[in-house]
Design a protein around this motif. Structure first.
Motif, PDB file in Angstrom:
ATOM      1  N   THR A 136       0.847  -1.174   0.000  1.00  0.00           N
ATOM      2  CA  THR A 136       0.000   0.000   0.000  1.00  0.00           C
ATOM      3  C   THR A 136       0.891   1.235   0.000  1.00  0.00           C
ATOM      4  OG1 THR A 136      -1.690   1.136   1.295  1.00  0.00           O
ATOM      5  CG2 THR A 136      -0.085  -0.095   2.508  1.00  0.00           C
ATOM      6  N   LEU A 137       0.301   2.414   0.048  1.00  0.00           N
ATOM      7  CA  LEU A 137       1.123   3.623   0.100  1.00  0.00           C
ATOM      8  C   LEU A 137       0.351   4.751   0.776  1.00  0.00           C
ATOM      9  CD1 LEU A 137       3.851   4.835  -0.657  1.00  0.00           C
ATOM     10  CD2 LEU A 137       2.920   5.399  -2.899  1.00  0.00           C
ATOM     11  N   PHE A 138       0.944   5.285   1.817  1.00  0.00           N
ATOM     12  CA  PHE A 138       0.354   6.382   2.585  1.00  0.00           C
ATOM     13  C   PHE A 138       1.170   7.646   2.368  1.00  0.00           C
ATOM     14  CE2 PHE A 138      -2.895   4.517   5.362  1.00  0.00           C
ATOM     15  CZ  PHE A 138      -2.722   3.178   5.080  1.00  0.00           C
ATOM     16  N   PRO A 139       0.553   8.814   2.638  1.00  0.00           N
ATOM     17  CA  PRO A 139       1.268  10.072   2.417  1.00  0.00           C
ATOM     18  C   PRO A 139       2.497  10.249   3.319  1.00  0.00           C
ATOM     19  CG  PRO A 139      -1.095  10.451   2.454  1.00  0.00           C
ATOM     20  CD  PRO A 139      -0.882   9.041   2.921  1.00  0.00           C
ATOM     21  N   LEU A 140       3.418  11.047   2.803  1.00  0.00           N
ATOM     22  CA  LEU A 140       4.619  11.405   3.562  1.00  0.00           C
ATOM     23  C   LEU A 140       4.309  12.400   4.679  1.00  0.00           C
ATOM     24  CD1 LEU A 140       7.777  11.710   3.906  1.00  0.00           C
ATOM     25  CD2 LEU A 140       7.637  13.519   2.207  1.00  0.00           C
TER      26      LEU A 140
ATOM     27  N   ILE B 184       2.433  14.340   7.613  1.00  0.00           N
ATOM     28  CA  ILE B 184       1.516  14.026   8.711  1.00  0.00           C
ATOM     29  C   ILE B 184       1.149  15.320   9.422  1.00  0.00           C
ATOM     30  CG2 ILE B 184       1.211  12.701  10.834  1.00  0.00           C
ATOM     31  CD1 ILE B 184       3.495  10.870   9.808  1.00  0.00           C
ATOM     32  N   PRO B 185      -0.153  15.611   9.534  1.00  0.00           N
ATOM     33  CA  PRO B 185      -0.513  16.868  10.197  1.00  0.00           C
ATOM     34  C   PRO B 185      -0.145  16.836  11.682  1.00  0.00           C
ATOM     35  CG  PRO B 185      -2.482  15.575   9.674  1.00  0.00           C
ATOM     36  CD  PRO B 185      -1.327  14.857   9.065  1.00  0.00           C
TER      37      PRO B 185
ATOM     38  N   ALA C 172       0.433   8.298  10.484  1.00  0.00           N
ATOM     39  CA  ALA C 172      -0.202   8.501   9.175  1.00  0.00           C
ATOM     40  C   ALA C 172      -1.202   7.377   8.891  1.00  0.00           C
ATOM     41  CB  ALA C 172       0.852   8.532   8.065  1.00  0.00           C
TER      42      ALA C 172
ATOM     43  N   MET D 292      -6.328   5.981   9.464  1.00  0.00           N
ATOM     44  CA  MET D 292      -7.040   5.294   8.382  1.00  0.00           C
ATOM     45  C   MET D 292      -7.466   3.896   8.827  1.00  0.00           C
ATOM     46  SD  MET D 292      -6.969   7.780   6.287  1.00  0.00           S
ATOM     47  CE  MET D 292      -7.869   6.997   4.947  1.00  0.00           C
TER      48      MET D 292
ATOM     49  N   LEU E  58     -10.699   3.848  10.372  1.00  0.00           N
ATOM     50  CA  LEU E  58     -11.829   3.847   9.437  1.00  0.00           C
ATOM     51  C   LEU E  58     -12.012   2.480   8.778  1.00  0.00           C
ATOM     52  CD1 LEU E  58     -11.019   7.233   7.601  1.00  0.00           C
ATOM     53  CD2 LEU E  58     -12.792   6.863   9.344  1.00  0.00           C
ATOM     54  N   TRP E  59     -10.936   1.788   8.560  1.00  0.00           N
ATOM     55  CA  TRP E  59     -10.975   0.552   7.773  1.00  0.00           C
ATOM     56  C   TRP E  59     -11.400  -0.665   8.591  1.00  0.00           C
ATOM     57  CZ3 TRP E  59      -5.771   0.880   4.511  1.00  0.00           C
ATOM     58  CH2 TRP E  59      -5.878   1.954   3.603  1.00  0.00           C
TER      59      TRP E  59
ATOM     60  N   ARG F 219     -13.549  -2.636  11.015  1.00  0.00           N
ATOM     61  CA  ARG F 219     -14.918  -2.570  11.524  1.00  0.00           C
ATOM     62  C   ARG F 219     -15.248  -3.817  12.341  1.00  0.00           C
ATOM     63  NH1 ARG F 219     -15.048   1.501  11.789  1.00  0.00           N
ATOM     64  NH2 ARG F 219     -15.671   3.282  10.532  1.00  0.00           N
TER      65      ARG F 219
ATOM     66  N   LEU G 152      -5.304  -7.686   9.577  1.00  0.00           N
ATOM     67  CA  LEU G 152      -5.009  -6.772   8.472  1.00  0.00           C
ATOM     68  C   LEU G 152      -3.488  -6.633   8.432  1.00  0.00           C
ATOM     69  CD1 LEU G 152      -5.968  -4.622   6.379  1.00  0.00           C
ATOM     70  CD2 LEU G 152      -6.058  -2.987   8.275  1.00  0.00           C
TER      71      LEU G 152
ATOM     72  N   LEU H  50      -0.549  -4.956   6.148  1.00  0.00           N
ATOM     73  CA  LEU H  50      -0.121  -4.125   5.022  1.00  0.00           C
ATOM     74  C   LEU H  50       1.338  -3.709   5.194  1.00  0.00           C
ATOM     75  CD1 LEU H  50      -3.214  -1.748   4.621  1.00  0.00           C
ATOM     76  CD2 LEU H  50      -2.844  -3.997   3.624  1.00  0.00           C
ATOM     77  N   TYR H  51       1.952  -3.372   4.077  1.00  0.00           N
ATOM     78  CA  TYR H  51       3.303  -2.814   4.159  1.00  0.00           C
ATOM     79  C   TYR H  51       3.474  -1.777   3.070  1.00  0.00           C
ATOM     80  CZ  TYR H  51       5.072  -5.389   0.046  1.00  0.00           C
ATOM     81  OH  TYR H  51       5.291  -5.855  -1.217  1.00  0.00           O
TER      82      TYR H  51
END
Lengths: 477, 477
Positions: free
Chosen positions: B66-70, B72-73, B115, B119, B122-123, B125, B132, B134-135
């Motif tokens: 997967t790919l998440f944004p760089l 982070i707020p 980051a 999510m 949200l994912w 449930r 789950l 992911l990498y």
């Protein structure tokens, strides 16, 4: 991970369709808490892997892959005046490390010329080092103030393939421009995406380039999407960054350069050009799931059907086909819906009657229905899938051609731009371009379009009547 | 692109050897104008591609990419108190976009928990969504104030493979920790790098983890290099980020999590463990050039030799072997030097006498010399290369074992840490650990090391004499 509720809007309502499809087909999640940054779902990322796998393979034939830093020190970034002008409003700046203010602010690369070329100045010594052809696949950043849109207008471009080449002469660089265009055309041909190649007008070229060739496609709403650019940089950057080589006679010469890029807009185009009212449609080469096997278990033969389905799966996977078995406890119709949405290229159904007949039912994502003998499963599937890309290419090509129309009058121009891309005659003057843009609400995309013969275009500029040449006008994303 | 001048320092002078090798073998260029940021040369990047290709393949067996944004707020980054404490001094902050100050400062990810987990909230449930796994493979950033070093201590970690998993129970997460360790052990086994797996002390675990398992190796100078970590996060982050699932009975439960990572330190270890005084040595699987064909052209049979060499190249490439022909106008000795430096796994020499005999001379990078009949070239090369990895594994394993020594007294402890890693008895108290570290100038690496039986370790803590357990002490990079 995405919940299924309600139905996908029809593709004729393109913007709604696109946004909805991204989550229903599990491509991007838009709920990340920063504007313009999105999350790749695994399914979306799998598509990216196949698409970028091809891009890498094609680049590797004549380039080498490399990797440069993301952070560019302010003094390097600010060296090239035209380049700065083009990017200064869009650059993100890192100013702090921990609680310390940095001595030198660091730009997040919007593109990598100013990161790469100081190193090229060290690397290039002699004509024997040329041509130098490198590329990298990286994340780049733009502080977009306009409306952002997943895969299309981003603050983090996650998948920028940028190539940077160095040559002895201007002509060598020009040949490289042509070679790059050929690579990009082949790439999009494999994606079954028809493209328009044209030369951008002076005011829309890459900041610091001699000229820019753009690759556009037309989206379902008639707007154009720039999905690749190739820039001839001349010796503009080599003079700024002192990229010099010793020629065969021992004299120092400035090098000539090109750069060219493709981003995840390639994926936006892939999705948008081929998708339909039921979801994602992908050329089989790029579909994460090429075949989904769906057992149709009836009553007491359920176990037998599941076993037969597992055997089909095994046979397909052994042959290197990306196959999945959907043995969830759901109605077959719900599974069809699910896999159509996600762009599985082929569905194979197997029930008791199929077992008895030694056949399976196969239905491609574009609706080709056939029966395949179980003992010829792999060759049968390969044949059926083999025809899909060609069919998609034809359909997409027809769609594109129907969107491009010659226009000899202002009325025709406005009508053509309303539907897609107009081909008009334009004298080359900025004033006349401004008028073309004003009357259409679109923009001058380019000249010297490589479209074959488009008849019916007068030679006189549509605005001023002077001698003009064929020019594309459209509304661009 | 790197100039060849002078000789590589001997590996016994490890730091000088390492720095010199990086540019001579064209792995990294350290001349980028920002501290702690380096440029991957194409040759270095090719090694990275082979290494990370394997890592991806291994991860794909049980994870999805997967790919998440760089970016982070700040408010997300600051949610988890322990995590902040661990990273706040090391985080780069983006504060400006163009000329505007941003409303919310954005952190460059030092790692992606903050980051990804919003999510995941949200994912996830239901228990049916779990596990789950992911990498992603991404660039991450640390504002390092210590001495930086290419591939080892970086401000931009260009190649961070981080996995993030979610499970129903603490025990499920613990099983995942073990599964991750097994993946990393297999990965390093393929790289022929022997590792030490141990549990980091409390004060050195990942900020926010229940416990941290580390993968270390020992570098040629006796210092340890952490080349992988696996963290059991318990429900620490799931409580902060509200990652909850509905269990089988319909009740809401906090999930349990793990995360684990590997960076380009894997490449630093690969280079350092196997290299020798002549340059890079790589297991053939990871060498960008597996076979280099070197023609030995003598007098008037030059054309014939060059033709024969081209045919060898073609045969090897057709068989899927990464082969190159070095037909430059250089002495054979200069070519040997060149390719040994760059870690070509096998050199094939062909001259007039070899042609007459129907044989070629093959010399592996580790010095195995043999003759291969031309008509059995591919099988001969495959055989010779096949033995290389096993030989490298044995040699590296012996080297590691020779660096690990039990210590029952302070003198033995100091001597062992001077050479590598000491195994001592320690009671678990921080005070005693401080003493162990003070006397050696090293650090307590971990307990519960998976090293098999290391005899000769008393049960009494080396410092206080209370009941203790086997503990590793070493000087860490």
């Amino acid at each position: 991970m995405a919940e299924e509720e309600g139905a996908l809007p029809p593709k004729s309502d393109f913007s709604a369709w696109y946004n909805d499809l991204l989550w229903r087909a599990e491509i991007m999640d838009v709920r990340y808490p920063v504007k313009g940054l999105y999350v790749w779902y695994p399914h979306g990322f799998a598509i990216r892997r196949h698409v970028y796998g091809l891009l890498r393979e094609m680049m590797d034939r004549s380039h080498q892959e490399t990797l440069f830093p993301l952070l560019i020190p302010e003094h390097e970034f600010m060296k090239e005046a035209e380049h700065i002008k083009g990017f200064e409003d869009e650059v993100y700046w890192v100013t702090h490390g921990g609680k310390d203010q940095l001595d030198v602010p660091l730009a997040l690369r919007p593109t990598s010329e100013t990161a790469i070329y100081p190193m090229y100045a060290l690397w290039v010594r002699s004509h024997a080092d040329l041509p130098l052809r490198l590329y990298q696949i990286v994340n780049t950043f733009r502080y977009e103030t306009k409306h952002t849109r997943p895969l299309i207008r981003l603050r983090e471009i996650t998948s920028f393939k940028e190539a940077h080449t160095v040559h002895s002469t201007w002509n060598d660089a020009q040949e490289q421009v042509e070679a790059a265009i050929a690579i990009y055309q082949e790439f999009y041909d494999r994606l079954c995406i028809p493209v328009i190649v044209s030369k951008r007008p002076e005011w829309d070229k890459f900041p610091g380039a001699d000229y820019t060739i753009a690759i556009d496609t037309v989206m379902p709403d008639g707007k154009t999407l720039q999905i690749g650019t190739v820039h001839h940089l001349g010796d503009h950057f080599s003079r700024t960054f002192s990229i010099m080589y010793e020629d065969a006679l021992g004299a120092q010469q400035y090098a000539h350069q090109t750069c060219y890029g493709i981003s995840e807009r390639s994926i936006a185009a892939l999705i948008s050009v081929h998708g339909d009212d039921r979801g994602l449609v992908l050329p089989p080469e790029f579909s994460p799931v090429q075949v989904v096997v769906i057992p149709i278990p009836i009553g007491k033969r359920k176990d037998e059907v599941l076993l037969a389905a597992s055997r089909l799966l095994e046979t397909l996977q052994k042959a290197g086909i990306r196959a999945r078995l959907d043995d969830r406890d759901l109605r077959p119709g719900a599974k069809y819906y699910y896999w159509e949405m996600r762009g599985a290229a082929l569905r194979i159904e197997i029930g008791p009657r199929d077992i008895d007949a030694g056949m399976v039912v196969s239905v491609t994502r574009t609706g080709q229905r056939s029966q395949i003998p179980v003992d010829q499963l792999v060759s049968g599937v390969t044949d059926v899938l083999g025809g899909e890309a060609a069919r998609m290419k034809v359909r997409a090509g027809e769609m594109l051609r129907s969107r491009i129309r010659p226009a000899g009058t202002t009325d025709e121009l406005v009508a053509a731009v309303g539907e897609g891309v107009a081909v008009v005659s334009w004298c080359g003057e900025k004033n006349c371009a401004d008028s073309l843009e004003e009357v259409t609400g679109g923009s001058v995309l380019g000249t010297e379009a490589r479209l074959g013969d488009i008849g019916g275009i007068p030679t006189a500029c549509l605005i001023c009547g002077s001698n003009g040449k064929a020019t594309l006008v459209g509304r661009a994303y």
